[in-house]
Each structure stands twice: as structure tokens, then as C-alpha cells.
Design a protein around this motif. Structure first.
Motif, PDB file in Angstrom:
ATOM      1  N   ALA A  29       0.834  -1.207   0.000  1.00 15.72           N
ATOM      2  CA  ALA A  29       0.000   0.000   0.000  1.00 15.72           C
ATOM      3  C   ALA A  29       0.862   1.249   0.000  1.00 15.72           C
ATOM      4  CB  ALA A  29      -0.924  -0.013   1.209  1.00 15.72           C
ATOM      5  N   ARG A  30       1.940   1.245   0.793  1.00 16.23           N
ATOM      6  CA  ARG A  30       2.821   2.395   0.830  1.00 16.23           C
ATOM      7  C   ARG A  30       3.509   2.589  -0.521  1.00 16.23           C
ATOM      8  NH1 ARG A  30       5.431   5.505   4.696  1.00 16.23           N
ATOM      9  NH2 ARG A  30       7.391   6.424   3.970  1.00 16.23           N
ATOM     10  N   THR A  33       1.061   4.088  -2.938  1.00 14.43           N
ATOM     11  CA  THR A  33       0.855   5.508  -2.646  1.00 14.43           C
ATOM     12  C   THR A  33       2.036   6.351  -3.119  1.00 14.43           C
ATOM     13  OG1 THR A  33      -0.469   4.913  -0.707  1.00 14.43           O
ATOM     14  CG2 THR A  33       0.374   7.165  -0.820  1.00 14.43           C
ATOM     15  N   ALA A  37       2.042   9.280  -5.947  1.00 13.65           N
ATOM     16  CA  ALA A  37       2.532  10.627  -5.644  1.00 13.65           C
ATOM     17  C   ALA A  37       3.658  11.033  -6.587  1.00 13.65           C
ATOM     18  CB  ALA A  37       3.000  10.690  -4.191  1.00 13.65           C
TER      19      ALA A  37
END
Length: 356
Positions: A29-30, A33, A37
Motif C-alpha cells: 500500500a505504501r 501511494t 505521488a
């Protein structure tokens, strides 16, 4: 009721549900993300660069021009004059960062980038031979860079494979080849005519000035070929290879084949990027390390590195155009300053950690 013991109930979630909420799921998930970004950052930097200059264009008008709408003058400036340069920066930055992520993971060394392994110097030698000896133009210079980078890769592979293609051996052979090629490049510059030497020096610093679609197209094709090969054939193998050759072999990874494919992708990407933008310094070295710090995930982090490399080179090129009023400096100067500061910071952080 008293006297009745309690029964502990285990985790009734499925393995897939547990993986989503466990450490591995949180890392994914990180990473997702961070990739989102970085992609938005690269797009925003590109839109900002397309609108900057003597003829300023608002971001909304840049988007309209890119989609075929807006004013005819805006479309001319954005799509014909500025977009090829920005596209070259995006593609070359992604190619350099991807090459750096592959090579650093392959040799298990943060210094194992194409800059240090000799591939970039090989591309520089090929370009200088074309300029100094043959007097070739821009197209011939790009072709010479690709041939020189490929020749350096073959030479390093031939020298390293006799003692086993281990990470430290590849780094040491690459540093030696880099030193030799640096001397060759210096000699070629002393033999060049003044105009050829000036043109070669501008290219060697790493510049995106005057880049067109003919410069961006080969890098885009190289990315289209190397990215699927790296994602499908290298991502898992490189992650296992970071554990060591013995552990990777026990997990079913063909270490020799993985290194050959990794070297091929690294040489192809770094040579094409150098042909398009010159041997831009430190993008291949710093982008993968910064991407890994952002994702906090093991493995090569190929996609985050590529996205960060694109954003880094676009921002560096914009700073190179506007940092000094009245004149442009090569983008490689900005990336060199940034990379040097990053290495000094790493050294300072490492010393502080050892003291504590």
C-alpha cells in the motif's frame, strides 16, 4: 460460568485478507501511494515546465494545448517547441533511474550505478570518437553513444565473468574501466578542434537544449522494451539476489542468467539515455536510493525509481534554464550538485549512526 476456561479463537481471516493487513500488505500500500505521488509529481513538473519561459502559459492552457484545444499559439509553443524537450527529460530520467535500480540491486551496492560501472563513460567515449575522429553530427553522436555504451558493457562482462560475476567484482571492474575510459576521453578532447571540443563538452555535461522527437523516440522505445523485461523477468529475481547468491540459488533463481539480463537492460537503458541527453550525472545513483527510502520496501523498486528519475530530471532541467538569469546551464550541472550534496549527506548520516 465459573470454572469454565476460555478458548482462544485464531485468526479466521483468509490468507489473502491477512496479507492485505500484514506487513507485506502495508508495504504494498505504501509503495502504491508513493508511486501515485511520484507520478503526479512528474506530471505536474512537466506541465509547469511546458508553461514556463519567455512566453508564459498557464497550467490550464497547457493541458488544453496538449489535448488539442486552446489557442493556436499555445499549441505551437507547447506541442512543437517545448514538449519534445520535456518528453526527452521524462524518458531519459526514467531510463537512467531504472538502469540504476537494476544495477544497484544486481551488485548489492548503492554505488553500483551505470555512472560507476563504466557504462556511461563508454557511451561518452563512443560519442567523442564520432565527434573527434569522424566529425559526425547529432544523429551520429547519439549512435556512437549507444555503440560505446554497449561495447563498455560487453568489455565489463567479459572481464568480470572469469572470476565469477559477483557484485563486488563487477563494481571493481567497472571502476577500473571507468578510469581507463576517462583518460581516453580526456585525450580525445585534447585532439579535437575547438568547435568540436565545445560541442562535445556541452554534451558530456548533460544537456537537453534543442532536443527533439528524434532524441526522445529511441529512449521511449528502449523503455518500452526494457521495462516489461525488467518487471517480469528481473523484479523477483533481483529481490532474491539481494539476499546473496547462495540464498537466491536455493530459492530457484538462476543467478548467472539474471545478471546477464540485468546487465543487458542496464547497458541498453543507460546508453540510450546518454544518447538523448548526454551522460547526466547522479540520476541513476540517487533516484533508486531515494525511492527505496520513500517506499521502505525491499527489492529494486523499479517503478518508483523510474518515476522519481523522470521528475528529478524535469525539475533539474527547469532549474538549469531559470536558475541563472539571462543564460541556461546544462541540466547535468544541477543533477551533479544535487547528487554531490546527497552523497555528502549520506556520509554525514552514516558517521552519526556509527558514533551512536
Amino acid at each position: 460460568m465459573s470454572g469454565v476456561g476460555t478458548v482462544e479463537v485464531g485468526d479466521l481471516r483468509s490468507p489473502r485478507q491477512r496479507s492485505r493487513t500484514g506487513p507485506r500488505g502495508r508495504r504494498r500500500a505504501r509503495t502504491g501511494t508513493v508511486c501515485l505521488a511520484l507520478a503526479l509529481t512528474a506530471v505536474a513538473a512537466a506541465v509547469f515546465a511546458l508553461g514556463s519561459g519567455d512566453y508564459h502559459i498557464a497550467a490550464t492552457d497547457v493541458i488544453k494545448a496538449l489535448t488539442g484545444g486552446g489557442d493556436a499559439g499555445d499549441r505551437l509553443v507547447v506541442r512543437e517547441l517545448r514538449l519534445p524537450r520535456v518528453a526527452t527529460a521524462l524518458a531519459a530520467g526514467a531510463a537512467l533511474a531504472l538502469a540504476g535500480a537494476i544495477s544497484q540491486s544486481m551488485v548489492r551496492n548503492p554505488l553500483g550505478s551505470p555512472d560507476m560501472l563504466g557504462f556511461t563513460q563508454g557511451a561518452s567515449t563512443g560519442a567523442l570518437v564520432v565527434v573527434v575522429v569522424a566529425g559526425g553530427g547529432s544523429a551520429a553522436l547519439a549512435g556512437g553513444a549507444v555503440v560505446g555504451g554497449a561495447a563498455a558493457g560487453i568489455l565489463i562482462f567479459a572481464l568480470a565473468r572469469h572470476g565469477g560475476m559477483h557484485g563486488n567484482r563487477l563494481v571493481m571492474v567497472g571502476i577500473g574501466v571507468t578510469a581507463i575510459l576517462t583518460g581516453v576521453n580526456s585525450y580525445l578532447l585534447t585532439k579535437a578542434q575547438l568547435t568540436d571540443a565545445a560541442r562535445a563538452m556541452l554534451w558530456l555535461t548533460g544537456s537537453l537544449d534543442g532536443r527533439g522527437w528524434n532524441d526522445a523516440a529511441p529512449v521511449l522505445v528502449g523503455l518500452a522494451l526494457a521495462t516489461p523485461a525488467a518487471a517480469l523477468g528481473l523484479s523477483r529475481s533481483l529481490r532474491m539476489l539481494e539476499l546473496g547468491d547462495d540464498a537466491a540459488h536455493a530459492l530457484g533463481v538462476r543467478t548467472a542468467g539474471t545478471r546477464i539480463l540485468a546487465l543487458t537492460c542496464t547497458v541498453l537503458l543507460s546508453a540510450l539515455a546518454a544518447a538523448a541527453a548526454g551522460p547526466v550525472a547522479f540520476v541513476a545513483l540517487t533516484a533508486p536510493q531515494l525511492a527505496r527510502r520513500l517506499t521502505r520496501a525491499p527489492g529494486p523498486n523499479l517503478l518508483p525509481s523510474a518515476l522519481l528519475g523522470s521528475a528529478l530530471l524535469v525539475v533539474s532541467d527547469w532549474l538549469a534554464q531559470h536558475a541563472v538569469p539571462g543564460r541556461q546551464v546544462p541540466a547535468g550541472v544541477v543533477t551533479g550538485l544535487f547528487g554531490g550534496c546527497y552523497l555528502i549527506w549520506l556520509l554525514a548520516v552514516g558517521q552519526d549512526r556509527r558514533r551512536t
